[in-house]
Design an enzyme around this catalytic site. Structure first.
Site, PDB file in Angstrom:
ATOM      1  N   GLU A   1       0.730  -1.253  -0.081  1.00  0.00           N
ATOM      2  CA  GLU A   1      -0.080  -0.026   0.115  1.00  0.00           C
ATOM      3  C   GLU A   1       0.773   1.189   0.017  1.00  0.00           C
ATOM      4  O   GLU A   1       0.552   2.145   0.787  1.00  0.00           O
ATOM      5  CB  GLU A   1      -0.909  -0.128   1.320  1.00  0.00           C
TER       6      GLU A   1
ATOM      7  N   GLU B   1      -5.969 -10.888  -1.267  1.00  0.00           N
ATOM      8  CA  GLU B   1      -6.824 -10.676  -0.237  1.00  0.00           C
ATOM      9  C   GLU B   1      -7.936 -10.539  -0.546  1.00  0.00           C
ATOM     10  O   GLU B   1      -8.921  -9.917  -0.035  1.00  0.00           O
ATOM     11  CB  GLU B   1      -6.523  -9.549   0.539  1.00  0.00           C
TER      12      GLU B   1
HETATM   13  C1  XIL Z   1      -6.124  -6.505   8.123  1.00  0.00           C
HETATM   14  C2  XIL Z   1      -6.612  -7.831   8.934  1.00  0.00           C
HETATM   15  O1  XIL Z   1      -7.312  -8.761   8.419  1.00  0.00           O
HETATM   16  C3  XIL Z   1      -7.078  -7.311  10.445  1.00  0.00           C
HETATM   17  O2  XIL Z   1      -7.305  -8.278  11.430  1.00  0.00           O
HETATM   18  C4  XIL Z   1      -6.333  -6.048  11.024  1.00  0.00           C
HETATM   19  O3  XIL Z   1      -7.033  -5.742  12.348  1.00  0.00           O
HETATM   20  C5  XIL Z   1      -6.081  -5.189   9.980  1.00  0.00           C
HETATM   21  O4  XIL Z   1      -5.532  -5.634   8.890  1.00  0.00           O
HETATM   22  N1  XIL Z   1      -4.937  -4.884   3.713  1.00  0.00           N
HETATM   23  C6  XIL Z   1      -3.948  -5.647   4.171  1.00  0.00           C
HETATM   24  C7  XIL Z   1      -4.136  -6.603   5.226  1.00  0.00           C
HETATM   25  O5  XIL Z   1      -2.867  -5.794   3.526  1.00  0.00           O
HETATM   26  O6  XIL Z   1      -2.913  -6.757   5.998  1.00  0.00           O
HETATM   27  C8  XIL Z   1      -5.211  -5.993   6.344  1.00  0.00           C
HETATM   28  O7  XIL Z   1      -5.486  -6.968   7.160  1.00  0.00           O
HETATM   29  C9  XIL Z   1      -6.536  -5.628   5.084  1.00  0.00           C
HETATM   30  C10 XIL Z   1      -6.326  -4.676   4.164  1.00  0.00           C
END
Ligand code: XIL
Length: 377
Positions: free
Chosen positions: A162, A267
């Site tokens: 990101e 994701e």
């Molecule tokens: C999220 C997790 O799923 C949560 O448990 C945590 O509280 C916050 O992060 N983008 C990403 C992930 O790259 O690491 C994030 O994961 C969601 C958004």
């Protein structure tokens, strides 16, 4: 006569029994062949899941069995993030990361490290660094220690997560503020040196969207021109049932692949809940007040909505299959709906249904719709 009839009777019974036995054997073989998602898609791409602490610890036997049946790639949902793995300048916590890697190795899974350089879930000591040399030293220690520890064991790393704004410019992170854009090159070069065999990825949300995608491509081209090894791009894929950007997804797969990179969907989830601010993406620091209107399905997801989700997932997987030569992996951000971070983001305490398995780890219509697609060898 009587004895002939009796012999006939015995023969017929034996035949019937043999038939039944054969059928059972066929059924058993069928069930084994049926396998899970990972088997259905074995000739196309990896099917992955992000796993939490309980799942790393194999605390729930049902979740543990499902993970092995359906998935052949794992990503740690939280425990390799900076604040967890290196909370202080000299303190590292490898307990869960070690277990995570061992679990993947035990089952011959593809193991993804997530994530080395990210502005969220960062350790407070890094946020306080104001000086370029100090930040470079912190980055060097972090990457060398972590990538070095799992050298030859983690298949690929989300090196930078990101780094981009929605308009494609670089995000003002503690890394950019101190080191300038050189932090990107530095991070990738450190990771490549610490484990030359590991694949290295840039990972972000919304990079399928035109402006952010263009910024991402420009950034990657610059890195490549500077001699950086980058193997793949991770499109996070936090989408909404209100509309998946199918056309932009397809263009992104083509354009990222044209850079010589493999495309990973890292994701994936599809939120089923309202989003009245038209919020796109996955900025984890956003949070909004809740209300019954914002949480319309506290008990169960209506059948029509389940079907809508099944159609969306099927269309997505059809598209990804069409580009299976460019797509390396599709990872879901969780195993079952009950584990999903989308129950708590961007509004706390809602009941969401974004994944292929329900709260009891049972397959949903969306699972069947993805399994139904014919994956040719
Ligand atoms: C999220 C997790 O799923 C949560 O448990 C945590 O509280 C916050 O992060 N983008 C990403 C992930 O790259 O690491 C994030 O994961 C969601 C958004």
């Amino acid at each position: 006569m009587k004895s002939i009839k009796f012999i006939q009777f015995l023969a017929i019974t034996a035949l019937l029994l043999a038939g039944c036995k054969e059928e059972t054997a066929q059924q058993e073989a069928g069930a084994q062949e049926a396998g899970g998602l990972k088997d259905a898609y074995k000739d196309a791409f990896y099917i992955g899941a992000a796993i939490n602490a309980d799942q790393i610890n194999e605390a729930d036997p049902k979740a543990a069995a499902l993970l092995l049946k359906e998935f052949n790639s794992i990503t740690p949902e939280n425990h390799m993030k900076w604040m967890h793995i290196q909370p202080g300048p000299d303190s590292f916590d490898f307990a869960l990361p070690d277990k995570f890697v061992a679990l993947g190795e035990k089952h011959g899974m593809n193991i993804v490290g997530h994530t080395l350089v990210w502005h969220s879930q960062l350790a407070p000591f890094v946020e306080q660094i104001k000086d370029a040399a100090e930040m470079e030293a912190a980055l060097t220690k972090h990457i060398n220690t972590i990538v070095g520890r799992y050298k030859g064991r983690v298949n690929g790393w989300d090196v930078v997560n990101e780094a981009l704004n929605e308009d494609g410019t670089l995000r003002e992170t503690p890394f950019l503020k101190t080191m300038g854009e050189g932090y990107l090159e530095k991070a990738f070069k450190l990771a490549a040196a610490a484990d030359p065999e590991a694949e290295l990825y840039y990972n972000d949300y919304n990079i399928e969207q035109p402006a952010k995608r263009a910024g991402c491509i420009a950034m990657i081209k610059k890195l490549q021109a500077a001699g950086v090894k980058i193997d793949g791009v991770g499109i996070q894929g936090h989408w909404s049932i209100a509309g998946l950007p199918y056309e932009d997804i397809e263009k992104s797969v083509e354009e990222f692949s044209a850079l010589g990179l493999k495309v990973h969907f890292t994701e994936v989830d599809i939120t089923m809940l309202p989003n009245p601010w038209d919020l796109k993406g996955a900025e984890v620091n956003q949070n909004f007040p809740g209300s019954p209107y914002m949480n319309p399905y506290p008990d169960s997801l209506p059948v029509a909505k389940q079907e809508e989700q099944a159609v969306a997932y099927q269309r997505l997987f059809e598209l990804l299959l069409k580009h299976r030569d460019k797509v390396e992996r599709v990872t879901f951000w969780g195993i079952g709906d009950g584990n999903s971070w989308l129950n708590g983001w961007p509004i706390k305490d809602r009941t969401n249904y974004p994944l292929l398995f329900d709260r009891n780890f049972e397959p949903k219509p969306a699972y069947n719709s993805v399994m139904e697609l014919k994956v040719k060898p």
